[in-house]
Design an enzyme around this catalytic site. Structure first.
Site, short mmCIF file in Angstrom:
data_model
loop_
_atom_site.label_atom_id
_atom_site.label_comp_id
_atom_site.label_asym_id
_atom_site.label_seq_id
_atom_site.Cartn_x
_atom_site.Cartn_y
_atom_site.Cartn_z
N TYR A 332 0.77 -1.26 0.02
CA TYR A 332 0.00 0.03 -0.07
C TYR A 332 0.94 1.33 0.08
CZ TYR A 332 -0.56 -2.21 4.85
OH TYR A 332 -0.46 -2.97 6.07
N CYS A 358 11.99 -11.46 -7.42
CA CYS A 358 11.57 -11.49 -8.59
C CYS A 358 10.43 -10.82 -9.10
CB CYS A 358 11.90 -12.85 -9.48
SG CYS A 358 13.47 -13.48 -9.07
#
Ligand SMILES: *Cc1c(COP(=O)(O)O)cnc(C)c1O
Length: 429
Positions: A332, A358
């Site tokens: 967030y 990744c």
């Protein structure tokens, strides 16, 4: 206040040198300050000293057993959102009788466990859940203490992922339906006792105004329920915001005073003064459920710079912590100040600080102006004590970091770093 500061250019937590801790325990490493946690708890409690109140620390913010134990010793109760959190509280030596159980999706096993342990109250979030608690209690021959969570439809003015008190959120029961459900429950549900009323409008609120609006809107309902059903408490939830930007600089001063919201700055004293006049005349016990405010600025995540990488468009510092260790920026857009553990007067540069995972979302800062970071050096991500480790994941098969609790000049390992064996334990080949 918080207890992270430079001493002779070396970042310390209380009396302990953080680079020494990183040498001993490796990185990434969470470090918490016990004095800060105690201070935050005590300051909130003293700001509310005029009120009959009970602080139920929101376990989900940081649920390490040693931190729960410390808060239990301070006299805190606990707001839990799962059976697992109740197990943690009990394992830490906490008392079930001081626990409130929140959350929209409690299962039969969780309700049963909480009833058997004798929690203070279930905070139910729908009529269906209330009926189900009644049923499970009946099967066990018990009476379940319950409160309903009211959704006051107030805008908390925080990030949409941590806003919970608007009617479009999944949380709570619509304000207009509450009284009818209490009446229905009192008539029909023989295995519950109506003990309170609860609300929680969101997290990381930086102004008192939404709190005041919610309390003023819901207080008359609480008074009515006290008259009609003899409820004994009104829980006003958690959500008090903390300083994420420039938190180190403001740490030596009173950092609540540094908070500047859109409307009024949120200091604990202002928070208390703004709501006490409405709450006190109710004659109810007032519950609070702070999480972030207690633990957020009490923790840092230490990480080492692995590589510098000059891309075509940007410079990257690739560090050994990732979104698996601290997901707030990815989840967030959470901000964490990043500072070198060894201070030196270097030139700043614009840089991205990224993890090894990744995912392109695996970053801690983008286009941030930071002192030029060198390969091998240590950095600290500040204000990582709440919603940090608790959200860790093993994604990319990376072991969880260790956690350290500093108290004065003592540093204690409160959670071992995971090893590869931990990663595959429980799997069946
Ligand atoms: C998450 C939560 C809290 C704690 O919120 P903070 O912003 O960390 O204070 C309190 N009550 C309930 C019901 C919650 O879900």
């Amino acid at each position: 206040m918080h207890s992270f500061h430079y001493r002779n250019a070396a970042l310390h937590c209380e009396e302990v040198d953080l680079s020494a801790l990183a040498e001993d325990h490796g990185t990434p490493l969470y470090v918490y300050s016990a004095a800060t946690i105690r201070d935050h708890y005590r300051r909130l409690s003293s700001a509310l000293s005029g009120l009959d109140h009970h602080i139920a620390y929101a376990v989900k913010a940081n649920s390490n057993l040693s931190i729960l134990k410390m808060l239990a010793d301070e006299g805190a109760g606990f707001d839990i959102v799962s059976g697992g959190e109740l197990f943690r509280v009990l394992s830490a030596g906490g008392d079930a009788a001081g626990c409130t159980f929140a959350g929209v999706g409690k299962t039969r096993d969780e309700i049963k466990y909480a009833l058997e342990e004798g929690i203070y109250c279930f905070n139910a979030e729908s009529e269906a859940e209330l009926c189900f608690i009644d049923k499970v209690a009946g099967e066990l021959g018990k009476v379940a203490p319950v409160a309903l969570r009211v959704n006051p439809n107030v805008d908390a003015k925080t990030h949409k992922y941590i806003s919970t008190g608007k009617s479009e959120n999944k949380f709570g029961v619509d304000f207009d339906n509450i009284a009818g459900i209490y009446a229905h429950a009192a008539r029909e549900m023989k295995n519950i006792s109506l003990r309170g009323l609860q609300m929680h409008i969101g997290s990381q609120l930086t102004s008192v105004q939404p709190f005041v609006e919610a309390v003023e809107k819901v207080a008359p309902l609480a008074a009515q329920l006290k008259t009609d059903h003899q409820i004994e408490f009104f829980s006003i939830g958690g959500g008090i915001g903390i300083v994420y930007e420039d938190s180190l600089a403001s740490g030596s001063r009173d950092w609540w005073e540094e908070q500047s919201g859109e409307d009024k700055p949120l200091t604990l004293e202002e928070y208390a003064q703004a709501i006490i006049p409405t709450l006190e005349p109710l004659g109810l016990k007032i519950l609070l459920e702070p999480g972030r405010m207690i633990a957020g600025n009490a923790g840092v995540l230490l990480s080492r710079v692995l590589y510098r990488k000059q891309g075509a468009a940007k410079v990257f510092a690739i560090v050994d912590a990732g979104m698996g260790d601290l997901i707030r920026p990815a989840l967030y857009q959470g901000h964490h100040d990043i500072i070198p553990v060894t201070e030196s007067g270097r030139k700043t540069e614009t840089i991205d600080v990224v993890g090894p995972i990744c995912e392109s979302g695996d970053f801690f800062a983008q286009n941030r102006e930071l002192p030029g970071l060198e390969e091998g050096e240590l950095i600290a991500l500040l204000s990582a004590g709440a919603y940090g480790f608790v959200m860790a994941s093993n994604y990319n098969s990376r072991p969880f970091p260790a956690e350290i609790l500093v108290d004065g000049s003592e540093a204690r390992l409160i959670r071992k770093r995971q090893g590869f064996d931990d990663l595959i334990s429980g799997e069946i080949l």
